[in-house]
Design an enzyme around this catalytic site. Structure first.
Site, PDB file in Angstrom:
ATOM      1  N   TYR A 102      -2.867  -0.978  10.173  1.00  0.00           N
ATOM      2  CA  TYR A 102      -2.499  -1.342   8.938  1.00  0.00           C
ATOM      3  C   TYR A 102      -1.147  -0.620   8.029  1.00  0.00           C
ATOM      4  O   TYR A 102      -0.502  -1.539   7.577  1.00  0.00           O
ATOM      5  CB  TYR A 102      -3.748  -0.263   8.714  1.00  0.00           C
ATOM      6  CG  TYR A 102      -3.766  -0.146   7.010  1.00  0.00           C
ATOM      7  CD1 TYR A 102      -4.171  -1.731   5.994  1.00  0.00           C
ATOM      8  CD2 TYR A 102      -3.128  -0.086   5.539  1.00  0.00           C
ATOM      9  CE1 TYR A 102      -4.417  -2.336   4.943  1.00  0.00           C
ATOM     10  CE2 TYR A 102      -3.429  -0.057   5.188  1.00  0.00           C
ATOM     11  CZ  TYR A 102      -4.444  -0.989   4.027  1.00  0.00           C
ATOM     12  OH  TYR A 102      -3.651  -1.369   2.378  1.00  0.00           O
TER      13      TYR A 102
ATOM     14  N   SER B 206       1.169  -0.910   0.079  1.00  0.00           N
ATOM     15  CA  SER B 206       0.181   0.050  -0.431  1.00  0.00           C
ATOM     16  C   SER B 206       0.708   1.395   0.156  1.00  0.00           C
ATOM     17  O   SER B 206       2.443   0.893   0.210  1.00  0.00           O
ATOM     18  CB  SER B 206      -0.798   0.478   1.352  1.00  0.00           C
ATOM     19  OG  SER B 206      -1.020   1.573   1.554  1.00  0.00           O
TER      20      SER B 206
HETATM   21  C1  BGC Z   1      -6.561   1.553   1.721  1.00  0.00           C
HETATM   22  C2  BGC Z   1      -7.581   2.342   1.324  1.00  0.00           C
HETATM   23  C3  BGC Z   1      -6.807   3.668   1.150  1.00  0.00           C
HETATM   24  C4  BGC Z   1      -5.781   3.943   0.740  1.00  0.00           C
HETATM   25  C5  BGC Z   1      -4.881   5.500   0.079  1.00  0.00           C
HETATM   26  C6  BGC Z   1      -5.091   1.345   1.033  1.00  0.00           C
HETATM   27  O1  BGC Z   1      -3.620   1.173   1.293  1.00  0.00           O
HETATM   28  O2  BGC Z   1      -6.492  -0.121   2.297  1.00  0.00           O
HETATM   29  O3  BGC Z   1      -8.666   2.678   2.731  1.00  0.00           O
HETATM   30  O4  BGC Z   1      -7.949   4.286   0.958  1.00  0.00           O
HETATM   31  O5  BGC Z   1      -4.683   3.113   1.138  1.00  0.00           O
HETATM   32  O6  BGC Z   1      -4.955   6.067   1.484  1.00  0.00           O
END
Ligand code: BGC
Length: 272
Positions: free
Chosen positions: A170, A157
């Site tokens: 996360y 991400s």
């Molecule tokens: C997340 C999303 C988020 C995006 C940008 C991703 O890794 O799962 O929820 O919108 O990152 O922030």
């Protein structure tokens, strides 16, 4: 859907968390390249079966099977690889995609939700990478299908580098993935195993539907994207197909950001 060009013919690819969102789009795009597909799901049985039918009915694709497992459970991940090898003979590509968000302000974060996110997003990807490497080494080279011994793609991400208030579990899991991916590259590159990450930005899936589905939410998200378009899962599918193929053979130990420029901190355009 991009026109197929058979870049994964005779290869077998495992996709975790493939019943929806990015995992589904990646499995469809890579299936279209002619590879066999293992559609892993945790709770979306019906969606996983529909995807497998779609692949099996499509003459450009290889064969698809479905496999339910919780990627954070060692026994279940081992069983998925065992089933894949008994059914298809081996594994050539693993797209470790399954991931969850359980958001809380840090001072209210229950330990259970901290652990759950780390278990699925980081430990789950470790388990899949480890079983992939074991199988790549057992099988040995098949130069006629790929120049690499095997390929691992971690779904990361933008939050592997962008801190995220209210989502520390996360962000920590994705930051950890960066070091996992780079360490695997360093350790197994000499054996011609390629390990890379894809880092999606704001992509329209269920995980962030509460944000992009309202007008105000979408506008706020667009402020973070220089390219001024919210991404779609297919944006990730086309990159993953290329990254799994020999066309990208010399790419190893890298994160490819597929984010419309989100990591260029557009908040600084008129400030700072
Ligand atoms: C997340 C999303 C988020 C995006 C940008 C991703 O890794 O799962 O929820 O919108 O990152 O922030």
């Amino acid at each position: 859907m991009q026109k197929p060009n058979g870049r994964l013919v005779n290869q077998t690819c495992i996709f975790t968390g493939a019943s929806s969102g990015i995992g589904k789009a990646v499995a469809m795009a890579m299936g279209m390249e002619g590879g066999n597909v293992v559609v892993n799901y945790h709770s979306g049985k019906k969606e996983a079966e529909e995807l497998a039918h779609w692949i099996n009915d499509n003459s450009d694709c290889g064969e698809a099977i479905v496999f339910k497992c919780d990627v954070s459970e060692e026994k279940e991940v081992k069983a998925m690889f065992k089933k894949t090898v008994s059914h298809f003979g081996t594994v050539d590509v693993c797209v470790a995609n399954a991931g969850i968000q359980l958001d809380h302000p840090l001072h209210e974060m229950p330990l259970t939700d901290w652990k759950k996110v780390l278990d699925v997003n980081l430990t789950g990807q470790f388990l899949c990478a480890r079983e992939s490497i074991i199988e790549f080494k057992r099988r040995g080279f098949r130069k006629e299908v790929s120049k690499s011994l095997g390929k691992i793609i971690h779904m990361s991400s933008v939050h592997e580098v962008i801190p995220w208030a209210g989502h520390a579990n996360y962000a920590a899991s994705k930051g950890g993935l960066l070091m996992l991916m780079e360490s695997i590259c360093q350790e197994y590159g000499p054996e011609k195993i390629r390990c890379n990450s894809i880092a999606p930005g704001g992509i329209k899936t269920d995980i962030n539907k509460d944000v992009w589905s309202s007008k105000e939410g979408a506008e706020t998200m667009l402020k973070l994207i220089p390219y001024k378009r919210i991404g779609i899962p297919e944006d990730i599918g086309s990159v993953a197909s290329w990254l799994a193929s020999d066309e990208s053979e010399y790419i190893n130990g890298t994160t490819i950001f597929v984010d419309g420029g989100m990591t260029c901190y557009p908040g600084f355009t008129t400030n700072g």
